[in-house]
Scaffold this motif. Sequence first.
Motif, short mmCIF file in Angstrom:
data_model
loop_
_atom_site.label_atom_id
_atom_site.label_comp_id
_atom_site.label_asym_id
_atom_site.label_seq_id
_atom_site.Cartn_x
_atom_site.Cartn_y
_atom_site.Cartn_z
N ILE A 29 1.01 -0.90 -0.16
CA ILE A 29 -0.04 0.10 0.20
C ILE A 29 0.80 1.52 0.09
O ILE A 29 2.03 1.16 1.09
CB ILE A 29 -1.15 0.22 1.27
N ASP A 30 0.59 2.32 -0.62
CA ASP A 30 1.65 3.67 -0.48
C ASP A 30 1.90 3.70 0.33
O ASP A 30 0.39 4.33 1.21
CB ASP A 30 0.84 4.23 -2.24
N PRO A 31 2.45 4.38 0.84
CA PRO A 31 3.12 4.60 2.77
C PRO A 31 2.28 6.42 2.42
O PRO A 31 1.99 6.56 3.08
CB PRO A 31 3.94 4.51 2.36
N GLY A 32 2.20 6.79 1.23
CA GLY A 32 1.77 8.23 1.04
C GLY A 32 0.06 8.36 1.18
O GLY A 32 -0.45 9.43 1.31
N LEU A 33 -0.02 7.19 0.59
CA LEU A 33 -1.65 6.97 0.55
C LEU A 33 -2.08 7.93 2.07
O LEU A 33 -2.21 7.41 3.44
CB LEU A 33 -1.90 5.63 0.32
N ARG A 34 -3.30 8.49 1.67
CA ARG A 34 -4.27 9.39 3.17
C ARG A 34 -5.69 8.44 2.56
O ARG A 34 -6.48 8.92 2.12
CB ARG A 34 -3.59 10.87 3.18
N LEU A 35 -6.11 8.30 3.92
CA LEU A 35 -7.31 7.10 3.70
C LEU A 35 -7.81 8.15 4.21
O LEU A 35 -7.96 8.89 5.56
CB LEU A 35 -7.55 6.57 3.67
N PRO A 36 -9.49 8.43 4.33
CA PRO A 36 -10.62 9.01 5.59
C PRO A 36 -10.73 7.78 5.91
O PRO A 36 -10.22 6.21 6.36
CB PRO A 36 -12.07 8.77 5.08
N ALA A 37 -10.48 8.33 7.65
CA ALA A 37 -10.73 7.31 8.53
C ALA A 37 -11.54 6.03 8.35
O ALA A 37 -11.33 5.05 8.96
CB ALA A 37 -11.10 7.90 9.91
N GLU A 38 -12.88 6.23 8.10
CA GLU A 38 -13.39 5.35 8.13
C GLU A 38 -12.98 4.08 7.21
O GLU A 38 -13.79 2.61 7.37
CB GLU A 38 -15.14 5.52 8.19
N THR A 39 -12.34 4.24 5.81
CA THR A 39 -11.39 2.93 5.47
C THR A 39 -9.96 2.62 5.49
O THR A 39 -9.76 1.77 4.26
CB THR A 39 -12.07 3.79 3.49
N ARG A 40 -9.36 3.06 6.19
CA ARG A 40 -8.31 2.83 6.87
C ARG A 40 -7.54 1.37 7.17
O ARG A 40 -6.74 1.19 7.37
CB ARG A 40 -7.74 3.61 7.98
N VAL A 41 -9.11 0.92 7.36
CA VAL A 41 -8.18 -0.77 8.21
C VAL A 41 -8.53 -1.44 6.48
O VAL A 41 -9.02 -1.99 5.67
CB VAL A 41 -9.41 -1.36 8.16
N VAL A 42 -7.53 -2.20 6.30
CA VAL A 42 -6.94 -3.37 5.40
C VAL A 42 -7.23 -4.19 6.16
O VAL A 42 -7.24 -4.72 6.63
CB VAL A 42 -5.26 -3.03 4.70
N ARG A 43 -8.39 -4.90 4.88
CA ARG A 43 -9.16 -6.00 4.92
C ARG A 43 -7.85 -7.62 4.94
O ARG A 43 -7.59 -7.81 3.07
CB ARG A 43 -10.01 -6.87 4.98
#
Length: 108
Positions: free
Chosen positions: A10-24
Amino acid sequence: MSVLQAAGVIDPGLRLPAETRVVRVFVAARVRLYREALAEVLARDNGLEIVGASGERTEILARVAAVEPDVVLLDPAAAETLELIHELAGCSAKVKIVALVSSEAEPD
């Protein structure tokens, strides 16, 4: 930084909204002790959710199709690994497959 960001999955610089930060994550490894230990260590990362683990080919395919993980961590020591990778990729267009390998060679 999560374990998967550090590994380049996953791109280390990727900023996702808090609700989508969990990777399954689904752990696919033949050896039960290895599979369970890996899942336990990864579960400590707040950015990861372990959605399943299995070491048996047909169960891996069925469960990955059912839970639709973002990432499958695969132990390539199992027989027919390339076929399994192709079948896993067919389960979901979005799934990323990471093959875990280790080397017994001493570092220089």
